[in-house]
Design a protein around this motif. Structure first.
Motif, PDB file in Angstrom:
ATOM      1  N   ARG A 177      38.547  29.179 -32.982  1.00 58.19           N
ATOM      2  CA  ARG A 177      39.674  29.561 -33.839  1.00 58.19           C
ATOM      3  C   ARG A 177      39.257  29.595 -35.313  1.00 58.19           C
ATOM      4  O   ARG A 177      38.582  28.713 -35.809  1.00 58.19           O
ATOM      5  CB  ARG A 177      40.820  28.579 -33.647  1.00 58.19           C
ATOM      6  N   ASP A 178      39.665  30.654 -35.998  1.00 56.33           N
ATOM      7  CA  ASP A 178      39.472  30.833 -37.437  1.00 56.33           C
ATOM      8  C   ASP A 178      38.010  30.949 -37.851  1.00 56.33           C
ATOM      9  O   ASP A 178      37.687  30.814 -39.040  1.00 56.33           O
ATOM     10  CB  ASP A 178      40.124  29.673 -38.226  1.00 56.33           C
ATOM     11  N   ASN A 179      37.106  31.204 -36.908  1.00 58.27           N
ATOM     12  CA  ASN A 179      35.711  31.400 -37.271  1.00 58.27           C
ATOM     13  C   ASN A 179      35.460  32.903 -37.384  1.00 58.27           C
ATOM     14  O   ASN A 179      35.619  33.634 -36.407  1.00 58.27           O
ATOM     15  CB  ASN A 179      34.790  30.783 -36.204  1.00 58.27           C
ATOM     16  N   THR A 183      35.567  36.581 -34.803  1.00 55.85           N
ATOM     17  CA  THR A 183      36.520  37.654 -35.095  1.00 55.85           C
ATOM     18  C   THR A 183      35.824  39.002 -35.162  1.00 55.85           C
ATOM     19  O   THR A 183      36.311  40.009 -34.631  1.00 55.85           O
ATOM     20  CB  THR A 183      37.234  37.379 -36.437  1.00 55.85           C
ATOM     21  N   VAL A 184      34.669  39.041 -35.800  1.00 58.29           N
ATOM     22  CA  VAL A 184      33.939  40.296 -35.981  1.00 58.29           C
ATOM     23  C   VAL A 184      33.269  40.748 -34.693  1.00 58.29           C
ATOM     24  O   VAL A 184      33.106  41.945 -34.456  1.00 58.29           O
ATOM     25  CB  VAL A 184      32.888  40.129 -37.104  1.00 58.29           C
ATOM     26  N   MET A 207      34.506  36.052 -22.740  1.00 56.93           N
ATOM     27  CA  MET A 207      35.769  35.738 -23.400  1.00 56.93           C
ATOM     28  C   MET A 207      36.313  36.923 -24.201  1.00 56.93           C
ATOM     29  O   MET A 207      37.502  36.971 -24.516  1.00 56.93           O
ATOM     30  CB  MET A 207      35.596  34.522 -24.314  1.00 56.93           C
ATOM     31  N   LYS A 208      35.425  37.860 -24.505  1.00 57.85           N
ATOM     32  CA  LYS A 208      35.846  39.006 -25.306  1.00 57.85           C
ATOM     33  C   LYS A 208      34.870  40.142 -25.063  1.00 57.85           C
ATOM     34  O   LYS A 208      33.660  39.933 -25.000  1.00 57.85           O
ATOM     35  CB  LYS A 208      35.854  38.617 -26.794  1.00 57.85           C
ATOM     36  N   LEU A 209      35.368  41.357 -24.899  1.00 62.09           N
ATOM     37  CA  LEU A 209      34.507  42.525 -24.743  1.00 62.09           C
ATOM     38  C   LEU A 209      35.315  43.765 -25.099  1.00 62.09           C
ATOM     39  O   LEU A 209      36.207  44.176 -24.354  1.00 62.09           O
ATOM     40  CB  LEU A 209      33.962  42.634 -23.316  1.00 62.09           C
ATOM     41  N   ARG A 210      34.976  44.365 -26.227  1.00 57.99           N
ATOM     42  CA  ARG A 210      35.710  45.537 -26.681  1.00 57.99           C
ATOM     43  C   ARG A 210      35.268  46.787 -25.932  1.00 57.99           C
ATOM     44  O   ARG A 210      34.104  46.966 -25.620  1.00 57.99           O
ATOM     45  CB  ARG A 210      35.493  45.755 -28.182  1.00 57.99           C
TER      46      ARG A 210
END
Length: 509
Positions: A177-179, A183-184, A207-210
């Protein structure tokens, strides 16, 4: 914008078995990714495996090392993996040490050094290990705004140079969170190790994959001599799903049982053989595989309780020659006995063997042994685990015979200790009964989805020629309780099988 004019994102192979499936087809080209987790999770090994799979002399991979592990020490260990290609070293794969730059300068100087090397090499893949060390060791520290600016400029530059990037860092999930780093990032690979009693289970989460749909959830992985190997949660759940209406029947290798089954086991079914210890479950499963071998059908036995040589030797006591089949590669004995297996890893092992050998028959002996071989966390969800495994295996078209041990009860006829009988297409129940001071064995077909089956309760024997089914037992009621009663003296012996000659072999459970 029309559909035809949309930008298509190419996908790179990761070189990691199972990971492309988890990612939804591969790694998005030119993406900016983070590989995070605690020390010892396999982050650096994963990054090396990816760069060696994609680097070429024309489009090399740059691996920036900082203050974590010296490159010479890191390479000494990484060379032990099969994916490591020595011919690519300093040619397609280049290592650059940023330690002094990080110690003596601020983030702007670090960024300038990375840009200089990237412009000179025009790499396809860039890795910074450990990126977190870059942030910690720059003189004077780094505030939130400087860090965000640095990460955004780094991501913009590397993407514009058409490089797929990985930042490796040791983080805990509470730091997400907040790092600005997270985010980028276009992709976030989270690697973890979980201690479960005396076992350690490695897990991976995207956890994330655009830009594309990955498979959600935690996926187990293992680090072996080949490198990282992942086991997707959905492995085996694609492909063949519909069984043909008119299916061929496979012989069980026991004529009397085939008769009770209406001609044999429907091809593609999952059969459960349930019974107490010593009742002949393994003997029945072994004869099923042997019947296929005699017809030229490759077979697989996944065993959890005995070593392969012991299993082959015991088959000889039933008059079966497994050694010849093993030498001819018609039979595969998979010995799966570690105490930290995952269900997905077991499925991968079995399905790979099915695809490699073209096997039509599979025996799993036994489900109790399979449960003990799993890491404790998977044992807690064993029912769900079996559902996933059997569903995945039957989609390959293979016919499965599984054995499960029961603790005999004289008040009920249980079918499985796991409440999984609904997962099986067919169920055969073996049990002991006491008749006239003798412990006898009876067999019955409890369930058969593929058609009608015999309702008889028959006595059976295990001899030097294997399991043999006798005649229907009549003249008694309460046979399935294990303590039957004779109807009357006139019909008491009708159909009752006599004791077999003294030629019985040791009985397998």
């Amino acid at each position: 914008m029309s559909i035809n004019k949309r930008v298509k994102i190419q996908k790179l192979p990761t070189g990691v078995p199972g990971l492309d499936e988890i990612l939804g087809g591969g790694l998005p080209e030119f993406s900016f990714n983070i590989i995070a987790g605690e020390p010892g999770g396999g982050k650096t090994t994963l990054a090396h495996q990816i760069i060696f799979a994609n680097a070429t002399p024309e489009r090399p991979a740059l691996f920036f090392t900082v203050l974590g592990e010296p490159a010479i020490k890191m390479l000494r260990y990484q060379q032990q993996f099969e994916f490591f290609d020595l011919d690519k070293l300093n040619n397609a794969v280049r290592f650059i040490n940023l330690s002094q730059v990080v110690m003596d300068n601020d983030l702007n100087a670090v960024l300038a050094e990375i840009i200089k090397e990237v412009e000179a090499a025009q790499p396809s893949v860039v890795v910074v290990d450990s990126f977190r060390t870059v942030i910690r060791k720059t003189p004077g520290g780094t505030n939130h705004e400087d860090l965000q600016s640095f990460v955004q400029r780094l991501a913009l530059h590397l993407t514009s140079w058409q490089a797929t990037t990985f930042l490796i860092g040791e983080y805990t999930q509470g730091e997400i969170r907040d790092n600005p780093v997270f985010t980028v990032a276009d992709g976030l690979f989270w690697l973890s190790q979980q201690v479960e009693r005396n076992s350690i289970v490695r897990k991976l989460q995207i956890m994330k994959l655009r830009g594309q749909a990955s498979i959600p959830g935690l996926h187990t992985f293992r680090i072996t001599g080949s490198g990282v190997e992942t086991f997707p949660r959905t492995f085996g759940f694609t492909g063949r799903t519909k069984k043909p209406r008119d299916r061929h029947r496979l012989s069980s290798g026991i004529p009397g049982l085939d008769s009770m089954l209406g001609g044999g086991i429907p091809e593609g079914d999952s059969m459960l053989i349930a019974g107490p210890s010593g009742s002949g479950k393994s003997a029945l499963a072994t004869q099923f595989i042997a019947a296929g071998l005699r017809c030229g059908e490759p077979g697989i036995m996944a065993i959890f309780e005995e070593r392969p040589e012991e299993y082959a030797s015991r088959a000889e006591t039933l008059g079966l020659d497994f050694e010849a089949a093993l030498q001819e590669n018609m039979l595969t004995l998979l010995y799966l006995r570690p105490l930290d297996l995952s269900v997905d890893e077991t499925m991968r092992e079995i399905i790979n063997a099915v695809q490699r050998t073209g096997a039509k028959r599979l025996a799993i002996d036994s489900l109790a042994g399979f449960e003990l071989a799993l890491a404790p966390g998977f044992r807690e969800d064993f029912r769900e685990s079996l559902y996933r495994m059997i569903g995945a295996l039957t989609r390959t078209g293979v016919t499965i015979v599984s054995t499960v041990e029961l603790i005999e009860s004289f008040t009920e006829l249980s079918l499985s200790p796991y409440a999984i009988s609904f997962l099986s297409d067919d169920i055969i129940r073996l049990r002991y009964v006491e008749i006239c001071g003798q412990l006898r064995k009876i067999l019955m077909v409890v369930k058969m989805r593929g058609g009608n089956h015999s309702k008889d309760i028959r006595e059976y024997y295990i001899t030097s020629e294997g399991l043999q089914v006798g005649e229907r037992l009549t003249g008694y009621h309460g046979l399935i309780t294990g303590v039957p009663k004779q109807l009357n003296s006139e019909v008491g012996g009708q159909g009752e099988a006599t004791s077999m000659p003294d030629r019985q072999s040791p009985e397998g459970s």
